[in-house]
Design a protein around this motif. Structure first.
Motif, PDB file in Angstrom:
ATOM      1  N   GLN A   1       1.216   4.096  -2.877  1.00  0.00           N
ATOM      2  CA  GLN A   1       0.906   5.500  -2.604  1.00  0.00           C
ATOM      3  C   GLN A   1       2.051   6.416  -3.021  1.00  0.00           C
ATOM      4  O   GLN A   1       1.821   7.458  -3.629  1.00  0.00           O
TER       5      GLN A   1
ATOM      6  N   ILE B   1       0.836  -1.210   0.000  1.00  0.00           N
ATOM      7  CA  ILE B   1       0.000   0.000   0.000  1.00  0.00           C
ATOM      8  C   ILE B   1       0.864   1.250   0.000  1.00  0.00           C
ATOM      9  O   ILE B   1       0.652   2.169  -0.794  1.00  0.00           O
ATOM     10  N   THR B   2       1.852   1.315   0.894  1.00  0.00           N
ATOM     11  CA  THR B   2       2.732   2.485   0.951  1.00  0.00           C
ATOM     12  C   THR B   2       3.511   2.635  -0.345  1.00  0.00           C
ATOM     13  O   THR B   2       3.642   3.738  -0.877  1.00  0.00           O
TER      14      THR B   2
ATOM     15  N   LEU C   1       1.854  12.593   2.696  1.00  0.00           N
ATOM     16  CA  LEU C   1       2.738  12.007   1.693  1.00  0.00           C
ATOM     17  C   LEU C   1       2.603  12.772   0.371  1.00  0.00           C
ATOM     18  O   LEU C   1       3.599  13.161  -0.232  1.00  0.00           O
ATOM     19  N   ASP C   2       1.365  13.008  -0.058  1.00  0.00           N
ATOM     20  CA  ASP C   2       1.133  13.773  -1.292  1.00  0.00           C
ATOM     21  C   ASP C   2       1.733  15.166  -1.193  1.00  0.00           C
ATOM     22  O   ASP C   2       2.360  15.650  -2.141  1.00  0.00           O
TER      23      ASP C   2
ATOM     24  N   GLU D   1       2.344   6.401  -6.890  1.00  0.00           N
ATOM     25  CA  GLU D   1       1.225   7.119  -7.500  1.00  0.00           C
ATOM     26  C   GLU D   1       1.397   8.638  -7.356  1.00  0.00           C
ATOM     27  O   GLU D   1       1.167   9.391  -8.302  1.00  0.00           O
ATOM     28  N   ALA D   2       1.799   9.089  -6.170  1.00  0.00           N
ATOM     29  CA  ALA D   2       1.990  10.521  -5.937  1.00  0.00           C
ATOM     30  C   ALA D   2       3.106  11.077  -6.826  1.00  0.00           C
ATOM     31  O   ALA D   2       2.974  12.147  -7.423  1.00  0.00           O
TER      32      ALA D   2
ATOM     33  N   ILE E   1      -4.491   6.424   7.997  1.00  0.00           N
ATOM     34  CA  ILE E   1      -4.048   6.224   6.618  1.00  0.00           C
ATOM     35  C   ILE E   1      -4.369   7.457   5.782  1.00  0.00           C
ATOM     36  O   ILE E   1      -3.579   7.883   4.955  1.00  0.00           O
ATOM     37  N   GLN E   2      -5.527   8.085   6.026  1.00  0.00           N
ATOM     38  CA  GLN E   2      -5.912   9.256   5.249  1.00  0.00           C
ATOM     39  C   GLN E   2      -4.993  10.436   5.527  1.00  0.00           C
ATOM     40  O   GLN E   2      -4.496  11.078   4.609  1.00  0.00           O
TER      41      GLN E   2
ATOM     42  N   THR F   1      -1.967  10.377   6.788  1.00  0.00           N
ATOM     43  CA  THR F   1      -0.624  10.045   6.328  1.00  0.00           C
ATOM     44  C   THR F   1      -0.541  10.170   4.812  1.00  0.00           C
ATOM     45  O   THR F   1       0.435  10.696   4.272  1.00  0.00           O
ATOM     46  N   GLY F   2      -1.572   9.725   4.095  1.00  0.00           N
ATOM     47  CA  GLY F   2      -1.603   9.840   2.636  1.00  0.00           C
ATOM     48  C   GLY F   2      -1.593  11.280   2.180  1.00  0.00           C
ATOM     49  O   GLY F   2      -0.910  11.636   1.219  1.00  0.00           O
ATOM     50  N   ASN F   3      -2.330  12.144   2.885  1.00  0.00           N
ATOM     51  CA  ASN F   3      -2.341  13.568   2.534  1.00  0.00           C
ATOM     52  C   ASN F   3      -0.971  14.190   2.752  1.00  0.00           C
ATOM     53  O   ASN F   3      -0.512  14.993   1.942  1.00  0.00           O
TER      54      ASN F   3
END
Length: 192
Positions: free
Chosen positions: A64, A60-61, A173-174, A67-68, A166-167, A169-171
């Motif tokens: 992510q 998953i990481t 990361l982006d 993709e970013a 996860i949300q 952290t994903g934000n």
């Protein structure tokens, strides 16, 4: 008084969390700036050394991050290819647990007053709060595909909090990827 002693740590934590942004740094080979400006195509490097941390070492990481980076590079005109890329890009990550200490006196920055002194006692009754939180680091490496040399490195670091979702952290990361790649390709330094 009990309510106040329960509310202050929460307010201090929220204040610290709201200040947390993404710190970004980049470095590059000054002799490679002209070559980097000519880069148009890229491919992904295989992950060099897998982290033992399962929060980073997972599909998953990996998806992510890729993709970013793909989204940002392709929006800026770079093209991902399977063969003969101009540059290779790879990533590494780490999550470190840290402690911070915050001391708060009962006066909250106001001078001692005899009226309040009798309420708080002669010393004001200050308290120290400890906060344990995670700091995430993401490193992006750009390697010249022909010369097989590292020509650019970006790092992003942010406070993930004490229980990252996860949300969120994903934000972050982006946001980190975007801020790092804003500095790619590097601009040649102007002489003083």
């Amino acid at each position: 008084m009990r309510l106040l002693s329960r509310v202050v740590p929460v307010l201090v934590g929220l204040g610290l969390a709201s200040c947390a942004g993404v710190d970004v740094g980049t470095s590059y080979d000054p002799a490679a700036v002209e070559r980097i400006e000519g880069f148009r195509t890229y491919a992904w490097l295989s992950q060099p050394q897998k982290s033992q941390d399962s929060r980073i070492n997972n599909a998953i990481t990996d998806a992510q991050v890729k993709e970013a980076v793909d989204r940002d590079l392709q929006e800026r005109g770079y093209r991902k290819v399977e063969a003969n890329p101009d540059f290779l890009i790879g990533w590494q990550g780490a999550i470190d647990t840290r402690l911070s200490e915050e001391s708060v006196d009962s006066y909250y920055g106001y001078p001692w007053d005899p009226f309040w002194g009798s309420f708080y006692g002669p010393y004001g009754g200050g308290q120290t709060y400890l906060r344990q939180y995670d700091v995430g680091t993401l490193i992006l490496d750009v390697v010249d595909a022909k010369q097989k040399t590292l020509v650019w490195r970006g790092t992003a670091q942010t406070d993930l909090g004490d229980s990252p979702s996860i949300q969120s952290t994903g934000n972050k990361l982006d946001d980190g990827v975007k801020k790092m790649l804003e500095r790619f390709p590097p601009k040649p330094e102007k002489p003083d």
